[in-house]
Scaffold this motif. Structure first.
Motif, PDB file in Angstrom:
ATOM      1  N   UNK A  83     -15.453 -29.804 -28.219  1.00 47.33           N
ATOM      2  CA  UNK A  83     -14.539 -30.504 -28.978  1.00 47.33           C
ATOM      3  C   UNK A  83     -15.068 -31.881 -29.004  1.00 47.33           C
ATOM      4  N   UNK A  84     -15.842 -32.076 -30.296  1.00 47.66           N
ATOM      5  CA  UNK A  84     -16.528 -33.586 -30.332  1.00 47.66           C
ATOM      6  C   UNK A  84     -15.690 -34.497 -30.580  1.00 47.66           C
ATOM      7  N   UNK A  85     -14.665 -34.535 -31.545  1.00 47.23           N
ATOM      8  CA  UNK A  85     -13.758 -35.542 -31.737  1.00 47.23           C
ATOM      9  C   UNK A  85     -13.071 -36.016 -30.346  1.00 47.23           C
ATOM     10  N   UNK A  86     -12.738 -34.910 -29.435  1.00 47.17           N
ATOM     11  CA  UNK A  86     -12.227 -35.151 -28.191  1.00 47.17           C
ATOM     12  C   UNK A  86     -12.988 -36.101 -27.295  1.00 47.17           C
ATOM     13  N   UNK A  87     -14.434 -35.701 -27.272  1.00 47.90           N
ATOM     14  CA  UNK A  87     -15.293 -36.358 -26.524  1.00 47.90           C
ATOM     15  C   UNK A  87     -15.495 -37.885 -27.112  1.00 47.90           C
ATOM     16  N   UNK A  88     -15.467 -37.885 -28.306  1.00 47.27           N
ATOM     17  CA  UNK A  88     -15.597 -39.459 -28.912  1.00 47.27           C
ATOM     18  C   UNK A  88     -14.590 -40.157 -28.645  1.00 47.27           C
ATOM     19  N   UNK A  89     -13.276 -39.390 -28.881  1.00 46.71           N
ATOM     20  CA  UNK A  89     -11.949 -40.513 -28.669  1.00 46.71           C
ATOM     21  C   UNK A  89     -11.932 -41.007 -27.088  1.00 46.71           C
ATOM     22  N   UNK A  90     -12.762 -40.150 -26.238  1.00 45.63           N
ATOM     23  CA  UNK A  90     -12.748 -40.799 -24.767  1.00 45.63           C
ATOM     24  C   UNK A  90     -13.808 -41.493 -24.446  1.00 45.63           C
ATOM     25  N   UNK A  91     -14.617 -41.858 -25.508  1.00 47.95           N
ATOM     26  CA  UNK A  91     -15.741 -42.661 -25.106  1.00 47.95           C
ATOM     27  C   UNK A  91     -16.985 -41.765 -24.540  1.00 47.95           C
ATOM     28  N   UNK A  92     -16.909 -40.534 -24.473  1.00 47.06           N
ATOM     29  CA  UNK A  92     -17.913 -39.858 -23.736  1.00 47.06           C
ATOM     30  C   UNK A  92     -18.996 -39.433 -24.995  1.00 47.06           C
ATOM     31  N   UNK A  93     -20.250 -39.435 -24.421  1.00 49.62           N
ATOM     32  CA  UNK A  93     -21.441 -39.003 -25.240  1.00 49.62           C
ATOM     33  C   UNK A  93     -21.583 -37.551 -25.244  1.00 49.62           C
ATOM     34  N   UNK A  94     -22.233 -37.115 -26.163  1.00 49.55           N
ATOM     35  CA  UNK A  94     -22.559 -35.749 -26.146  1.00 49.55           C
ATOM     36  C   UNK A  94     -23.749 -35.426 -26.780  1.00 49.55           C
ATOM     37  N   UNK A  95     -24.586 -34.946 -26.024  1.00 48.75           N
ATOM     38  CA  UNK A  95     -26.096 -34.502 -26.520  1.00 48.75           C
ATOM     39  C   UNK A  95     -26.081 -32.872 -26.589  1.00 48.75           C
ATOM     40  N   UNK A  96     -27.382 -32.635 -27.518  1.00 51.48           N
ATOM     41  CA  UNK A  96     -27.764 -31.381 -27.729  1.00 51.48           C
ATOM     42  C   UNK A  96     -29.396 -31.269 -27.682  1.00 51.48           C
ATOM     43  N   UNK A  97     -29.928 -30.229 -28.158  1.00 49.67           N
ATOM     44  CA  UNK A  97     -31.313 -29.848 -28.151  1.00 49.67           C
ATOM     45  C   UNK A  97     -31.923 -29.260 -29.299  1.00 49.67           C
ATOM     46  N   UNK A  98     -31.806 -29.983 -30.357  1.00 55.12           N
ATOM     47  CA  UNK A  98     -32.498 -29.841 -31.729  1.00 55.12           C
ATOM     48  C   UNK A  98     -33.940 -29.675 -31.913  1.00 55.12           C
ATOM     49  N   UNK A  99     -34.478 -28.723 -32.632  1.00 60.70           N
ATOM     50  CA  UNK A  99     -35.955 -29.131 -32.972  1.00 60.70           C
ATOM     51  C   UNK A  99     -36.907 -28.199 -32.203  1.00 60.70           C
ATOM     52  N   UNK A 100     -36.422 -27.902 -31.023  1.00 66.93           N
ATOM     53  CA  UNK A 100     -37.381 -27.009 -29.967  1.00 66.93           C
ATOM     54  C   UNK A 100     -37.262 -25.691 -29.937  1.00 66.93           C
ATOM     55  N   UNK A 101     -36.063 -25.157 -30.641  1.00 67.66           N
ATOM     56  CA  UNK A 101     -36.056 -23.814 -30.681  1.00 67.66           C
ATOM     57  C   UNK A 101     -36.090 -23.055 -31.945  1.00 67.66           C
ATOM     58  N   UNK A 102     -36.460 -24.051 -33.053  1.00 70.58           N
ATOM     59  CA  UNK A 102     -36.568 -23.587 -34.394  1.00 70.58           C
ATOM     60  C   UNK A 102     -37.361 -22.349 -34.803  1.00 70.58           C
ATOM     61  N   UNK A 103     -38.599 -22.479 -34.302  1.00 63.69           N
ATOM     62  CA  UNK A 103     -39.504 -21.219 -34.289  1.00 63.69           C
ATOM     63  C   UNK A 103     -39.094 -19.807 -33.735  1.00 63.69           C
ATOM     64  N   UNK A 104     -38.671 -20.210 -32.544  1.00 65.14           N
ATOM     65  CA  UNK A 104     -38.336 -19.108 -31.474  1.00 65.14           C
ATOM     66  C   UNK A 104     -37.198 -18.439 -32.450  1.00 65.14           C
ATOM     67  N   UNK A 105     -36.180 -19.061 -32.780  1.00 63.93           N
ATOM     68  CA  UNK A 105     -35.140 -18.517 -33.363  1.00 63.93           C
ATOM     69  C   UNK A 105     -35.350 -17.913 -34.815  1.00 63.93           C
TER      70      UNK A 105
END
Ligand code: DGY
Length: 330
Positions: A83-105
């Motif tokens: 829940x990204x808004x819930x994390x943002x409201x609480x001052x918590x950063x969220x990261x993900x892993x884009x760009x490196x699984x494009x071809x594999x997928x």
């Protein structure tokens, strides 16, 4: 000074774990199955950082029992489990892993398209069962691929990589449905943006690459399958809940569509009595689109970098909610 405490919810490639161990006081869940929600809750009571997988649901009530938590680093490009808004409201950063699984997928999406179109798994099972008695002029007839129309639902990074394979390798016409124009794909692949009904009506193959959100959840339902060609092959490597599974089962059984290739189901894993697992015209694999050596290593490195940046107050390498920057937890 004490190292930041982090909880890593599964064994991920050493390329990431080594970085995490060097920078953090890390507890790593080594069981083959995910920790229960209760265990995650207990661990988070005292953690500065969490490295999660798409199997963990991270929501407001969970974050409320994590007073020190500064970052959730998801080992995936998709982050519909958080829940990204819930994390943002609480001052918590969220990261993900884009760009490196494009071809594999995209490779897996194409493999599923090919397998379902040419009935590869069905033929393999038939061969193993000892049914191969002679060459059959009328047996195992599948769909042609060259020069046909691929419809992409969600023409972002992965959708474009799939479109390139279909257009460049198999000379397919590319149509797509997306909120945004993809001008580069229109220029380079001749991709044409169409409304959803046109995508359903005109595509010989449909491949789903959209984010899962309130507008895309359940978009492939009985009404959608009814508009597809009876020869259409449906491929989903995005998220299971894009599809109303009971409606897909009905479409496959009744011949409203020809076949399906699925990397994702709803829920995951599917129950063993899920009809999709028992239909000859449905190929199901266990959410393996990013499962290549380089993709999983690169995902581990990005997820580790995001986690470490999050607990040390640095900008995240791939930051889902950068607007939290001014109010992030110290
Ligand atoms: C993702 O990254 O979102 C995939 O579904 C798993 O690699």
């Amino acid at each position: 000074m004490a190292k930041p405490r982090v909880f890593v919810t599964r064994l991920i490639p050493e390329a990431g774990l080594a970085k995490i161990r060097a920078a953090c006081d890390a507890e790593i869940w080594t069981e083959p199955l995910p920790p229960s929600a209760d265990i995650v809750r207990q661990k988070l009571a005292d953690c500065d950082g969490l490295l999660s997988l798409l199997t963990e649901r991270i929501d407001g009530p969970l974050l409320d029992v994590a007073p020190k938590l500064k970052v959730v680093s998801n080992y995936a490009v998709g982050y519909n489990n958080i829940d990204i808004p819930a994390a943002t409201e609480r001052g918590i950063c969220v990261g993900n892993t884009p760009g490196v699984l494009t071809d594999a997928t995209a490779d897996l999406a194409f493999a599923l398209l090919m397998a379902a179109s040419r009935r590869i798994v069905e033929s393999h099972t038939w061969t193993l069962a000892g049914h191969w008695k002679t060459w059959e002029p009328l047996g195992h007839i599948g769909q042609d691929l060259v020069g046909r129309t691929i419809g992409i639902a969600g023409l972002g990074r992965i959708g474009t990589a799939m479109a390139k394979r279909c257009h460049g390798g198999w000379g397919m016409k590319v149509i797509y449905h997306d909120m945004h124009h993809n001008e580069q794909a229109e220029r380079e692949l001749g991709a044409v943006r169409v409304d959803f009904d046109t995508l359903l009506r005109e595509s010989d193959f449909i491949s789903v690459h959209a984010d899962l959100n309130d507008t895309t959840r359940g978009m492939f339902n009985a009404a959608a399958f009814a508009k597809m060609k009876p020869t259409c092959v449906f491929v989903n490597t995005a998220r299971g809940p894009h599809v109303v599974e009971a409606d897909l089962v009905e479409a496959l059984k009744s011949g409203k569509i020809f076949a399906a290739g699925l990397d994702v189901t709803d829920p995951e894993p599917p129950r063993i009595d899920n009809p999709l697992l028992h239909l000859p015209n449905c190929v199901v694999v266990p959410h393996i689109a990013s499962a290549t050596v380089s993709s999983r290593n690169a995902m581990a490195e990005i997820a580790a970098d995001n986690l470490i940046a999050g607990v040390t107050g640095q900008p995240l390498r791939a930051w889902v909610n950068p607007k939290v920057a001014d109010q992030r937890r110290k």
